[in-house]
Design a protein around this motif. Structure first.
Motif, PDB file in Angstrom:
ATOM      1  N   ALA A   1       0.838  -1.185   0.000  1.00  0.00           N
ATOM      2  CA  ALA A   1       0.000   0.000   0.000  1.00  0.00           C
ATOM      3  C   ALA A   1       0.882   1.248   0.000  1.00  0.00           C
ATOM      4  CB  ALA A   1      -0.919  -0.004   1.217  1.00  0.00           C
ATOM      5  N   TYR A   2       0.277   2.378  -0.290  1.00  0.00           N
ATOM      6  CA  TYR A   2       1.033   3.627  -0.368  1.00  0.00           C
ATOM      7  C   TYR A   2       1.764   3.917   0.940  1.00  0.00           C
ATOM      8  CZ  TYR A   2       1.978   8.566  -1.349  1.00  0.00           C
ATOM      9  OH  TYR A   2       2.595   9.786  -1.560  1.00  0.00           O
ATOM     10  N   GLU A   3       1.095   3.713   2.048  1.00  0.00           N
ATOM     11  CA  GLU A   3       1.707   3.948   3.358  1.00  0.00           C
ATOM     12  C   GLU A   3       2.917   3.047   3.575  1.00  0.00           C
ATOM     13  OE1 GLU A   3       0.345   3.084   7.931  1.00  0.00           O
ATOM     14  OE2 GLU A   3      -1.048   4.233   6.676  1.00  0.00           O
ATOM     15  N   ASP A   4       2.836   1.819   3.093  1.00  0.00           N
ATOM     16  CA  ASP A   4       3.962   0.884   3.215  1.00  0.00           C
ATOM     17  C   ASP A   4       5.164   1.390   2.427  1.00  0.00           C
ATOM     18  OD1 ASP A   4       2.125  -0.737   4.573  1.00  0.00           O
ATOM     19  OD2 ASP A   4       1.603  -1.838   2.741  1.00  0.00           O
ATOM     20  N   ALA A   5       4.907   1.847   1.206  1.00  0.00           N
ATOM     21  CA  ALA A   5       5.990   2.358   0.367  1.00  0.00           C
ATOM     22  C   ALA A   5       6.626   3.595   0.989  1.00  0.00           C
ATOM     23  CB  ALA A   5       5.462   2.680  -1.031  1.00  0.00           C
ATOM     24  N   GLN A   6       5.797   4.459   1.564  1.00  0.00           N
ATOM     25  CA  GLN A   6       6.316   5.662   2.201  1.00  0.00           C
ATOM     26  C   GLN A   6       7.178   5.318   3.412  1.00  0.00           C
ATOM     27  OE1 GLN A   6       6.262   8.252   0.405  1.00  0.00           O
ATOM     28  NE2 GLN A   6       4.581   9.585   1.002  1.00  0.00           N
TER      29      GLN A   6
END
Length: 366
Positions: free
Chosen positions: A191-196
């Motif tokens: 997810a985007y949060e994981d990538a961030q």
């Protein structure tokens, strides 16, 4: 969305399309980027490239679909001039091994592995959406499934996606799968949060959509693909779906699902897998009107960072980010997103079997 939907279809719609609880007025959208009429000149690397990265020299280009691209979608148009400063970029997508090191050092738990908080989730759904049974409302992610027969409606994504309890980056095809021996495969269900979170740990960031497209194009001004315009070279240059989607993949390119990194030729900047394999996150909000607004300004967008806020005219509840590059599921009959200008809108809390990321580093980052 109605209470009569089965949970798998309901969750599919939630994951792919739903991201906010209120509608957005597109007339109030702002572009959210600075512009200038001065062109950025290609620049030399300010220092030696970090391990696993290459310097993208920056410059000016036209973002969006080329005129000869008959498969281009409306949200890839119109082409508009953009100026980009130089930056470092990963030569390949973040791998299972790299992500495992991050998790080992930080103890990070991805969104696909976390318990689901229904009280929080329902705030992002249409009022009146019924809560699924607790036995179903468990951590998991979306996994691709072939269909047994031809699909007449390729807009109904639920026909080839299913919610798998236990699916995550460690178990990409479901709870009975693992990544043993696949350390060099791109990490997925991110997810985007994981990538961030990974970027913060690594001292990197996600690319903007314009940076990603500039890097993929690598100076090929009027090319549809990173290797040129010859579609016959697709199977030797990208991991995509060959055959009838989503029934049969002939695997002419050598793989049915994900391929190890660097399995195909690099582009002229030295970047691998800028077409196919897995989609990649960018930092931009997806806004249906964004390209039109940039083009209508009559100016060259200087290091654009995307729209100020999200808006999808096909789904007023959506709050999505742009992903680029296509995946192993892209076919000529479906989306052909192995094209440079191809883009897709995805909810930041989405984690799917064909979604990963790569990182970039600005010249002035510490």
């Amino acid at each position: 969305m109605t209470p009569q939907h089965t949970f798998s279809f309901y969750f599919l719609l939630f994951t792919l399309f739903i991201g906010c609880k209120s509608k957005t007025d597109p007339s109030k959208e702002s572009i959210g980027t600075s512009k200038t009429t001065e062109y950025v000149k290609p620049s030399k690397a300010p220092s030696e490239a970090p391990e696993g990265m290459v310097w993208i020299p920056g410059g000016t280009f036209y973002q969006g679909a080329v005129e000869s691209d008959k498969m281009a979608m409306a949200h890839e148009k119109p082409r508009h001039p953009v100026a980009i400063d130089g930056f470092f970029m990963d030569i390949h997508e973040v791998t299972n091994a790299q992500f495992a090191k991050f998790v080992e050092e930080t103890g990070y738990v991805t969104m696909a592995e976390r318990e689901i908080d229904w009280e929080e989730m329902k705030k992002q759904l249409p009022e009146g959406t019924q809560k699924p049974h607790d036995s179903i409302l468990q951590p998991g992610s979306l996994v691709f499934k072939k269909t047994k027969s031809s699909v007449p409606n390729l807009y109904d994504y639920s026909q080839w996606w299913e919610w798998k309890i236990g699916a995550s980056w460690k178990h990409p095809n479901g709870p009975d799968s693992n990544i043993n021996g696949k350390e060099d495969h791109p990490v997925v269900h991110i997810a985007y949060e994981d990538a961030q979170a990974y970027c913060k740990w690594a001292g990197r960031r996600l690319p903007t959509e314009a940076e990603w497209e500039f890097a993929a194009r690598a100076g090929k001004t009027d090319s549809k693909f990173f290797w040129g315009n010859d579609i016959d070279r697709l199977s030797s240059h990208a991991n995509s779906w060959e055959g009838e989607f989503p029934v049969e993949n002939t695997m002419e390119d050598g793989f049915e699902r994900r391929a190890p990194i660097m399995s195909y030729p690099k582009n002229d900047f030295g970047l691998y897998d800028m077409a196919g394999n897995v989609w990649e996150w960018t930092s931009d909000w997806y806004n249906t009107n964004y390209y039109q607004k940039l083009a209508s300004s009559g100016e060259v967008a200087q290091n654009p960072t995307g729209a100020a806020s999200a808006f999808n005219s096909n789904n007023p509840y959506a709050k999505e980010r742009v992903i680029k590059g296509g995946s192993f599921l892209c076919s000529a009959s479906y989306c052909a997103s192995y094209r440079i200008s191809a883009r897709m809108a995805t909810s930041p809390d989405s984690g799917m079997e064909h979604l990963g990321f790569r990182t970039v580093r600005s010249a002035n980052m510490p």
